[in-house]
Design a protein around this motif. Structure first.
Motif, PDB file in Angstrom:
ATOM      1  N   GLY A  53       0.826  -1.204   0.000  1.00  0.00           N
ATOM      2  CA  GLY A  53       0.000   0.000   0.000  1.00  0.00           C
ATOM      3  C   GLY A  53       0.856   1.249   0.000  1.00  0.00           C
ATOM      4  N   ALA A  54       0.247   2.354   0.371  1.00  0.00           N
ATOM      5  CA  ALA A  54       0.947   3.629   0.383  1.00  0.00           C
ATOM      6  C   ALA A  54       0.237   4.570   1.333  1.00  0.00           C
ATOM      7  CB  ALA A  54       1.014   4.232  -1.022  1.00  0.00           C
ATOM      8  N   VAL A 344       5.814   4.396   0.986  1.00  0.00           N
ATOM      9  CA  VAL A 344       5.429   3.137   0.350  1.00  0.00           C
ATOM     10  C   VAL A 344       5.449   2.032   1.392  1.00  0.00           C
ATOM     11  CG1 VAL A 344       6.013   1.442  -1.426  1.00  0.00           C
ATOM     12  CG2 VAL A 344       6.308   3.869  -1.883  1.00  0.00           C
ATOM     13  N   ILE A 345       4.385   1.251   1.443  1.00  0.00           N
ATOM     14  CA  ILE A 345       4.292   0.098   2.334  1.00  0.00           C
ATOM     15  C   ILE A 345       4.486  -1.160   1.506  1.00  0.00           C
ATOM     16  CG2 ILE A 345       2.809  -1.180   3.925  1.00  0.00           C
ATOM     17  CD1 ILE A 345       1.302   1.425   4.412  1.00  0.00           C
ATOM     18  N   GLY A 346       5.395  -1.998   1.933  1.00  0.00           N
ATOM     19  CA  GLY A 346       5.642  -3.225   1.193  1.00  0.00           C
ATOM     20  C   GLY A 346       6.906  -3.892   1.660  1.00  0.00           C
ATOM     21  N   SER A 347       7.286  -4.924   0.945  1.00  0.00           N
ATOM     22  CA  SER A 347       8.495  -5.684   1.265  1.00  0.00           C
ATOM     23  C   SER A 347       9.327  -5.823   0.015  1.00  0.00           C
ATOM     24  CB  SER A 347       8.138  -7.063   1.826  1.00  0.00           C
ATOM     25  OG  SER A 347       7.344  -7.775   0.899  1.00  0.00           O
ATOM     26  N   SER A 359       9.854  -8.942   4.544  1.00  0.00           N
ATOM     27  CA  SER A 359       9.565  -8.243   5.791  1.00  0.00           C
ATOM     28  C   SER A 359       8.927  -6.917   5.420  1.00  0.00           C
ATOM     29  CB  SER A 359      10.847  -8.029   6.606  1.00  0.00           C
ATOM     30  OG  SER A 359      10.562  -7.326   7.797  1.00  0.00           O
ATOM     31  N   THR A 360       7.653  -6.776   5.759  1.00  0.00           N
ATOM     32  CA  THR A 360       6.912  -5.586   5.369  1.00  0.00           C
ATOM     33  C   THR A 360       7.344  -4.400   6.218  1.00  0.00           C
ATOM     34  OG1 THR A 360       5.043  -7.001   4.824  1.00  0.00           O
ATOM     35  CG2 THR A 360       4.628  -4.638   5.002  1.00  0.00           C
ATOM     36  N   GLY A 361       7.528  -3.265   5.563  1.00  0.00           N
ATOM     37  CA  GLY A 361       7.915  -2.052   6.262  1.00  0.00           C
ATOM     38  C   GLY A 361       7.493  -0.824   5.484  1.00  0.00           C
ATOM     39  N   LEU A 362       7.867   0.323   6.021  1.00  0.00           N
ATOM     40  CA  LEU A 362       7.547   1.603   5.406  1.00  0.00           C
ATOM     41  C   LEU A 362       8.822   2.228   4.870  1.00  0.00           C
ATOM     42  CD1 LEU A 362       5.606   3.977   4.853  1.00  0.00           C
ATOM     43  CD2 LEU A 362       6.128   4.819   7.141  1.00  0.00           C
ATOM     44  N   LEU A 363       8.798   2.604   3.595  1.00  0.00           N
ATOM     45  CA  LEU A 363       9.942   3.252   2.957  1.00  0.00           C
ATOM     46  C   LEU A 363       9.555   4.676   2.610  1.00  0.00           C
ATOM     47  CD1 LEU A 363       9.974   0.033   2.010  1.00  0.00           C
ATOM     48  CD2 LEU A 363      12.063   0.791   0.890  1.00  0.00           C
ATOM     49  N   GLY A 364      10.389   5.612   3.052  1.00  0.00           N
ATOM     50  CA  GLY A 364      10.039   7.021   2.909  1.00  0.00           C
ATOM     51  C   GLY A 364      10.243   7.586   1.524  1.00  0.00           C
ATOM     52  N   ALA A 366      10.647   5.954  -2.182  1.00  0.00           N
ATOM     53  CA  ALA A 366      10.723   4.752  -3.010  1.00  0.00           C
ATOM     54  C   ALA A 366       9.515   4.728  -3.935  1.00  0.00           C
ATOM     55  CB  ALA A 366      10.759   3.497  -2.138  1.00  0.00           C
ATOM     56  N   SER A 367       9.423   3.662  -4.722  1.00  0.00           N
ATOM     57  CA  SER A 367       8.276   3.419  -5.597  1.00  0.00           C
ATOM     58  C   SER A 367       7.868   1.970  -5.449  1.00  0.00           C
ATOM     59  CB  SER A 367       8.600   3.713  -7.062  1.00  0.00           C
ATOM     60  OG  SER A 367       8.764   5.098  -7.279  1.00  0.00           O
ATOM     61  N   GLY A 368       6.588   1.749  -5.210  1.00  0.00           N
ATOM     62  CA  GLY A 368       6.064   0.395  -5.104  1.00  0.00           C
ATOM     63  C   GLY A 368       5.299   0.000  -6.352  1.00  0.00           C
ATOM     64  N   TYR A 369       5.523  -1.211  -6.801  1.00  0.00           N
ATOM     65  CA  TYR A 369       4.831  -1.748  -7.978  1.00  0.00           C
ATOM     66  C   TYR A 369       4.056  -2.983  -7.546  1.00  0.00           C
ATOM     67  CZ  TYR A 369       8.580   1.015 -10.059  1.00  0.00           C
ATOM     68  OH  TYR A 369       9.456   2.011 -10.363  1.00  0.00           O
TER      69      TYR A 369
END
Length: 628
Positions: A53-54, A344-347, A359-364, A366-369
């Motif tokens: 997610g985001a 971005v929320i993801g692994s 390991s799911t985490g929050l990246l400040g 980045a780009s999630g696909y």
């Protein structure tokens, strides 16, 4: 401590125990970040390992985000100023996620000597990993010399790096090592490190034979390091602290320094999708430790969640860079959507060979696909396709009607021309033997008229042809004169000589050989390609000469005649060229032996009045001409 059932009850989930866990989409507000880590840990442990997610984005730091949720019980839409909206996806759905961090590694690979919880106190250079990294990235640095402005003295740069690595073998505070490493970087990288400090922590497992980050991504192995931004630093001891709850520092863990850089981010996106295509190829071929090939994953949609700092400015003024990359690597994907977010929320991609896990985490930054598809590989339904197909059929019908109108107009014009010739046929002069007397077209017909100092040529009553053949000949003379005005005869002869001397240009095909060979076997038939017939108009609605020549080649004809006259038969010189190319292609497609290919020659049919026309036909690809 809460159990799995407690988590499901709190979240309102009524999922049955299945082998395939569901996928969870999260859309939290910015204010919910402080409670996000416990939620992600609980979802990873009890619900699903596929959480993505985001964080909702806002116009500015002073504005507040709004979340919208449809409530079944109230049959209405709720508007939330704070909280987290989640969607659980289960059933015949498959989700694959990947994340681009957009951070370029700088310097060598370090080991954490002292640290606890989320604080790193001292680090030392990992010489073995750094040497492997130097051998791997040596070629990449040579390729990037044109794109990046490095020091004017590469030898001095290498000396500084060697000196820095020698000093880095001694354990020292993180800030001290970062400050020393920053002096060896380019001006842009130094400017970034002065604003923010990024460190990457390894995700476990050996670095393997490809320690380079881009090489790992292109091979489909995923990221080796997870990039974190330093939240605070100790000025007295030189330690750095990451966000609370995001990591658990352990001595011996590897560490690297990172900077954000546009060119590397572009390469990372392309390497990430290259690795994805490679993994899918290996799965389809059954080369991932499985006896049988895995079912092919056909994505039907893609969500792109870039953070606000990864816009067109970051990618050098190119808007839509990431969505275009998705379209390039997945050209058949019917739907791409997404939005800019605050995180971005993801692994990161899991690599079983390297021992890394999701390991799911929050990246400040980045780009999630996120790719969606069907587990059972159902056909993709696209709502827009029926309308597109209807529009295509409508366009084809309109083009067909326009073509029919054009052919009808040509037929009427041809019929009018033929009728005019038929009227004049009664007056056609003949000699004593009954042969028609043909006159050449009068080019200079007129009466001189002088007015003051200017002399004018006043045309008198123009001559008219006395027969259809004479009118045909006059029109052909006019056509040749127009050709001569554009390309004189001398230039045309030079072009023919150059074409004959050029080994890459096609040479005339033998004419007598194939015809004699066919005559020795029986009656010889040479078909003719003709667009229209005087008095009848167009012979077929769609005159596809390449298709006609292929049919003739399949039938085994020794030669093909092409009518290139444009006056009465509607032909062009391009028909000769297309026929030559079509016969060559058809003969190659039908050839099954290794003895060579015999391509039938092309016979051009036209009313020939001047040698100029022979040169034009030769350049067009004619192997012989038919004198009429």
């Amino acid at each position: 401590r809460a159990s799995s059932d407690d988590w499901k009850e709190v979240l309102g989930l009524t999922l049955e125990e299945t082998d395939d866990p569901p996928a969870v989409l999260l859309l939290p507000s910015p204010a919910f970040q402080k409670d996000l880590d416990p939620l992600l840990q609980g979802l990873d442990q009890y619900i699903s390992n596929q959480v993505f997610g985001a964080i909702a984005s806002t116009v500015s730091s002073l504005s507040r985000a709004r979340l919208f949720r449809y409530d079944v019980s109230t049959d209405g839409v709720q508007t939330l100023a704070d909280g987290c909206v989640g969607v659980v996806l289960s059933g015949d759905i498959q989700v694959e996620t990947s994340i681009a961090q957009g951070a370029k590694p700088v310097g060598g690979v370090y080991q954490i000597v002292k640290g606890q919880k989320s604080t790193i106190s001292a680090i030392a250079l990992d010489e073995t990993a750094t040497e492997m990294l130097g051998l791997e990235e040596e070629d990449d640095e040579e390729e990037e010399d044109d794109d990046e402005e490095l020091s004017d003295a590469p030898d001095d740069m290498k000396a500084k790096l060697a000196q820095a690595y020698a000093k880095a073998r001694i354990p020292k505070p993180v800030l001290a090592e970062a400050n020393f490493l920053m002096k060896t970087l380019s001006d842009d990288d130094q400017a970034f490190m002065r604003k923010a400090l990024l460190v990457g922590l390894d995700r476990g497992g050996p670095l393997g034979r490809s320690p380079s980050e881009l090489a790992r991504l292109a091979e489909g192995k995923g990221h080796a390091f997870t990039v974190h931004q330093v939240a605070s630093a100790g000025m007295k001891d030189g330690s750095v602290t990451l966000s609370l709850g995001s990591v658990d520092i352990k001595p011996g863990q590897r560490l690297r320094f990172y900077v954000r850089e546009s060119n590397f981010a572009k390469k990372e996106v392309r390497a990430l999708w290259t690795g994805y295509k490679r993994r899918q190829l290996l799965k389809s071929m059954g080369k991932e430790g499985e006896d049988q090939a895995a079912p092919t994953f056909n994505p039907t949609a893609c969500l792109v969640f870039p953070t606000l700092d990864r816009g067109s400015k970051f990618f050098g003024g190119k808007s839509g860079f990431e969505s275009e990359a998705v379209m390039e690597f997945l050209p058949t994907l019917p739907c791409i959507s997404g939005f800019f977010s605050n995180g971005v929320i993801g692994s990161l991609d899991a690599d079983p060979e390297a021992g890394t896990k999701r390991s799911t985490g929050l990246l400040g930054s980045a780009s999630g696909y996120v790719l969606f598809g069907s587990k059972s590989n159902r056909p993709i339904y696209v709502p827009s396709r029926p309308s597109v197909e209807e529009q295509r059929l409508a366009d084809e019908r309109a083009a067909q009607k326009a073509e029919e109108k054009r052919l009808e107009a040509e037929a009427k014009a041809m019929e009018k021309r033929i009728r005019s010739f038929e009227v004049a046929e009664v007056k056609a002069p003949r000699d004593e033997f009954g042969e028609l007397i043909l006159r050449r077209r009068e080019v200079h017909s007129g009466r001189a008229l002088t007015v003051s100092t200017v002399e004018w040529s006043v045309a008198e009553k123009s001559a008219s042809p006395t027969s259809a053949l004479e009118g045909f000949m006059w029109d052909k003379e006019t056509e040749v004169d127009r050709f001569r005005e554009r390309v004189p005869l001398s230039n045309l002869v030079s072009q023919c000589r150059l074409s004959a001397a050029d080994p890459t240009k096609p040479k005339p095909r033998e004419w007598l050989g194939p015809v004699k060979e066919a005559a020795s076997k029986g009656f010889v038939i040479i078909p003719e390609c003709k667009r229209m017939e005087p008095g009848k108009g167009s012979l077929r609605k769609r005159y596809d000469i390449a298709k006609l020549t292929k049919e003739f080649i399949t039938a085994g004809v020794p030669a093909i005649s092409v009518n290139s006259d444009s006056i009465l038969f509607g032909g062009t010189l391009e028909d000769v060229t297309k026929a030559r190319e079509g016969t060559a292609k058809a003969a190659m497609d039908l050839n099954d032996s290794d003895d060579g290919v015999v391509v039938p020659p092309i016979l051009a049919s036209d009313l020939l009045l001047y040698p100029y026309q022979l040169y034009k036909l030769r350049l067009a690809g004619a192997d012989a001409v038919n004198l009429m």
